[in-house]
Motif scaffolding. Structure first.
Motif, PDB file in Angstrom:
ATOM      1  N   GLU A  51      -0.786 -85.436  -2.893  1.00 12.39           N
ATOM      2  CA  GLU A  51       0.209 -86.364  -2.391  1.00 12.39           C
ATOM      3  C   GLU A  51       1.062 -85.727  -1.293  1.00 12.39           C
ATOM      4  O   GLU A  51       1.420 -86.388  -0.316  1.00 12.39           O
ATOM      5  N   THR A  52       1.357 -84.447  -1.418  1.00 20.23           N
ATOM      6  CA  THR A  52       2.149 -83.761  -0.399  1.00 20.23           C
ATOM      7  C   THR A  52       1.399 -83.711   0.919  1.00 20.23           C
ATOM      8  O   THR A  52       1.953 -84.019   1.982  1.00 20.23           O
ATOM      9  N   TRP A 104      -1.013 -85.665   1.846  1.00 23.11           N
ATOM     10  CA  TRP A 104      -1.145 -87.043   2.309  1.00 23.11           C
ATOM     11  C   TRP A 104       0.148 -87.495   2.979  1.00 23.11           C
ATOM     12  O   TRP A 104       0.129 -88.105   4.038  1.00 23.11           O
ATOM     13  N   TYR A 105       1.288 -87.194   2.369  1.00 17.66           N
ATOM     14  CA  TYR A 105       2.585 -87.576   2.929  1.00 17.66           C
ATOM     15  C   TYR A 105       2.740 -87.004   4.341  1.00 17.66           C
ATOM     16  O   TYR A 105       3.075 -87.714   5.279  1.00 17.66           O
ATOM     17  N   TRP A 106       2.488 -85.701   4.488  1.00 22.11           N
ATOM     18  CA  TRP A 106       2.695 -85.078   5.797  1.00 22.11           C
ATOM     19  C   TRP A 106       1.667 -85.539   6.819  1.00 22.11           C
ATOM     20  O   TRP A 106       1.966 -85.598   8.017  1.00 22.11           O
ATOM     21  N   ALA A 125       3.322 -88.814   7.735  1.00 20.09           N
ATOM     22  CA  ALA A 125       4.643 -88.617   8.337  1.00 20.09           C
ATOM     23  C   ALA A 125       4.549 -88.071   9.762  1.00 20.09           C
ATOM     24  O   ALA A 125       5.430 -88.335  10.584  1.00 20.09           O
ATOM     25  N   TRP A 180       9.979 -92.226   1.135  1.00 22.14           N
ATOM     26  CA  TRP A 180       8.867 -92.362   0.193  1.00 22.14           C
ATOM     27  C   TRP A 180       8.365 -93.811   0.169  1.00 22.14           C
ATOM     28  O   TRP A 180       7.165 -94.056   0.116  1.00 22.14           O
ATOM     29  N   PHE A 190       6.263 -94.295   3.147  1.00 20.91           N
ATOM     30  CA  PHE A 190       4.987 -93.618   2.922  1.00 20.91           C
ATOM     31  C   PHE A 190       4.055 -94.487   2.087  1.00 20.91           C
ATOM     32  O   PHE A 190       2.893 -94.690   2.443  1.00 20.91           O
ATOM     33  N   GLU A 191       4.564 -95.011   0.987  1.00 20.95           N
ATOM     34  CA  GLU A 191       3.744 -95.854   0.106  1.00 20.95           C
ATOM     35  C   GLU A 191       3.209 -97.072   0.853  1.00 20.95           C
ATOM     36  O   GLU A 191       2.050 -97.447   0.702  1.00 20.95           O
TER      37      GLU A 191
END
Length: 110
Positions: free
Chosen positions: A24-25, A27-29, A32, A47, A50-51
């Motif tokens: 998830e980290t 994927w987030y970056w 982002a 968040w 992001f979702e």
């Protein structure tokens, strides 16, 4: 209604991806770095953003770039997941996508 089925498929792909494809980290970056927050007080996307972005990207791929999802599912096999649970999850997503794309077929080199 078909749109609800499509939303459900997106959710299944999200869950599969979180479980087997990418942390998830990471994927987030990945998201982002190409998205800006709608909130001017935030430097990074929230968040919630992001979702939403994850689902937008998956839906886009389902409609315009189905090969990217195919590549993801095939690449997951190359990471050496050697479990019945992974194999079942991968095949389940393939079957769900085949409801929309009859010719969608994953090559499994095991």
């Amino acid at each position: 209604m078909m749109i609800n089925n499509l939303k459900e498929l997106v959710e299944h792909i999200v869950e599969y991806t979180r479980t087997w494809s990418i942390s998830e980290t990471e994927w987030y970056w990945n998201i982002a770095c190409v998205r800006k927050s709608n909130n001017i007080n935030e430097e990074d996307i929230t968040w919630e953003e992001f979702e939403r972005a994850v689902r937008e990207e998956i839906l886009y791929c389902l409609i315009y770039n189905i090969d990217s999802i195919k590549n993801q599912l095939e690449n997951d096999y190359q990471w050496g997941y050697n479990s019945k649970e992974f194999d079942n999850a991968n095949k389940k997503i393939e079957k769900e996508i085949q409801k929309y794309y009859k010719d969608f077929k994953i090559e499994r080199y095991i």
